[in-house]
Design a protein around this motif. Structure first.
Motif, short mmCIF file in Angstrom:
data_model
loop_
_atom_site.label_atom_id
_atom_site.label_comp_id
_atom_site.label_asym_id
_atom_site.label_seq_id
_atom_site.Cartn_x
_atom_site.Cartn_y
_atom_site.Cartn_z
N UNK A 62 11.18 12.27 7.01
CA UNK A 62 10.58 10.94 6.83
C UNK A 62 11.34 10.13 5.79
N UNK A 63 11.71 10.77 4.70
CA UNK A 63 12.42 10.07 3.63
C UNK A 63 13.81 9.62 4.07
N UNK A 64 14.50 10.45 4.83
CA UNK A 64 15.83 10.06 5.33
C UNK A 64 15.75 8.88 6.28
N UNK A 65 14.64 8.77 7.00
CA UNK A 65 14.51 7.71 8.00
C UNK A 65 14.23 6.34 7.37
N UNK A 66 13.76 6.33 6.14
CA UNK A 66 13.35 5.08 5.51
C UNK A 66 14.54 4.36 4.88
N UNK A 67 14.75 3.13 5.32
CA UNK A 67 15.78 2.26 4.75
C UNK A 67 15.10 1.15 3.96
N UNK A 90 4.17 14.14 1.12
CA UNK A 90 5.45 13.44 1.11
C UNK A 90 5.53 12.36 2.19
N UNK A 91 5.04 12.65 3.39
CA UNK A 91 5.07 11.63 4.44
C UNK A 91 4.19 10.45 4.05
N UNK A 92 3.00 10.74 3.56
CA UNK A 92 2.10 9.66 3.13
C UNK A 92 2.72 8.82 2.03
N UNK A 93 3.47 9.45 1.14
CA UNK A 93 4.11 8.71 0.06
C UNK A 93 5.18 7.76 0.59
N UNK A 125 -10.32 8.28 -2.90
CA UNK A 125 -10.24 8.84 -4.25
C UNK A 125 -9.18 8.10 -5.06
N UNK A 126 -9.46 7.82 -6.33
CA UNK A 126 -8.48 7.09 -7.16
C UNK A 126 -7.12 7.78 -7.24
N UNK A 127 -7.09 9.10 -7.12
CA UNK A 127 -5.81 9.81 -7.21
C UNK A 127 -4.88 9.49 -6.05
N UNK A 128 -5.42 8.92 -4.98
CA UNK A 128 -4.61 8.61 -3.81
C UNK A 128 -3.84 7.29 -3.99
N UNK A 129 -4.29 6.45 -4.92
CA UNK A 129 -3.68 5.14 -5.11
C UNK A 129 -2.18 5.20 -5.35
N UNK A 130 -1.67 6.11 -6.22
CA UNK A 130 -0.22 6.16 -6.41
C UNK A 130 0.55 6.51 -5.15
N UNK A 160 -10.13 -1.46 0.22
CA UNK A 160 -10.20 -1.62 1.67
C UNK A 160 -8.83 -1.39 2.32
N UNK A 161 -7.78 -1.90 1.69
CA UNK A 161 -6.43 -1.71 2.21
C UNK A 161 -6.05 -0.22 2.15
N UNK A 162 -6.39 0.43 1.05
CA UNK A 162 -6.06 1.85 0.92
C UNK A 162 -6.83 2.70 1.94
N UNK A 163 -8.05 2.33 2.21
CA UNK A 163 -8.82 3.05 3.23
C UNK A 163 -8.16 2.91 4.59
N UNK A 164 -7.67 1.70 4.89
CA UNK A 164 -6.97 1.50 6.17
C UNK A 164 -5.64 2.25 6.18
N UNK A 165 -4.97 2.29 5.02
CA UNK A 165 -3.71 3.03 4.94
C UNK A 165 -3.94 4.51 5.17
N UNK A 166 -5.02 5.05 4.61
CA UNK A 166 -5.34 6.46 4.82
C UNK A 166 -5.67 6.72 6.28
N UNK A 167 -6.36 5.77 6.92
CA UNK A 167 -6.65 5.89 8.35
C UNK A 167 -5.36 5.88 9.16
#
Length: 229
Positions: A76-81, A131-134, A161-166, A178-185
């Motif tokens: 995933x990291x290699x694919x990101x430009x 790592x993929x989520x990051x 959870x607040x720990x997911x924000x970073x 709300x944005x983070x909840x959608x991102x987790x989804x």
């Protein structure tokens, strides 16, 4: 750091042999059937010798899980430009996850398939698992800092959870609960789509798996507010 002494190199090589044979076992007997004794037989070693490297089946499973998450995360990291547009980055990362899963079906099943009876993954697996989520979160956070996300509503859902924000983009006014909840989804839905395909649940349902996957990932990108360009 690579091992620097002959003894350390020999240990690293044998550890790699053990894990390689264990991955082969995943393809034939599955994670639940993984056996250190069987690995020892394949190596022509006494079981007691293998136990010096992995004292239990669970420790070997943990190593395979961390290695699998790291391999997937690296793809995933290699694919990101970072210089590309947000939608282009998002699709590239999602496609890399799918390619890895299709190329490593048994390792993917270990990570995202049925739980192994009697095994509980330790906290050691978490850094590799996110790592993929990051990477997806970095795409989202970069878009926020570039002013490419719609204004946040400021609504607090209390579900993430607040720990997911970073992981999910960091702190920015455009990234509220709300944005983070959608991102987790979106993150979980990526793996849902990959799992549905890999485990055969799309057979007879879609005419073009590649196009279906890309359309679904674009919809998920839209869900988190990434611009479609």
């Amino acid at each position: 750091m690579p091992p620097t002494t002959a003894r350390a190199r020999a240990r690293a090589e044998l550890t790699a042999e053990i894990t390689d044979l264990a991955r082969e076992q995943l393809a034939t007997v599955g994670a639940a059937g993984l056996s250190l004794r069987a690995v020892a037989r394949e190596l022509g070693m006494a079981s007691s010798a293998v136990y010096r490297y992995f004292p239990s089946r669970d420790e070997l499973l943990t190593r395979l899980i961390i290695d699998g998450y790291d391999s997937l995360g690296e793809a995933a990291e290699r694919a990101d430009d970072p210089t590309a547009a947000p939608m282009t980055r998002w699709l590239a990362v999602c496609r890399a996850v799918r390619r890895w899963a299709l190329a490593h079906p048994h390792e993917y099943a270990l990570l995202y398939g049925s739980p192994v009876p009697g095994y509980r993954a330790p906290q050691d697996t978490v850094p590799a698992a996110v790592r993929v989520g990051a990477v997806l979160g970095r795409v989202l956070g970069d878009a926020a800092r570039a002013g490419l996300l719609p204004p946040a509503t400021g609504r607090s859902t209390g579900t993430v959870h607040p720990d997911v924000a970073p992981v999910l983009g960091g702190d920015h006014p455009a990234l509220d609960d709300a944005v983070r909840a959608r991102a987790l989804l979106a993150w979980s839905s990526l793996f849902g789509a990959v799992s549905f395909e890999l485990f055969g649940h799309l057979v007879g349902s879609v005419a073009d798996a590649d196009a279906f996957f890309d359309d679904a990932m674009r919809d998920l990108a839209g869900l988190v507010g990434l611009p479609d360009s």
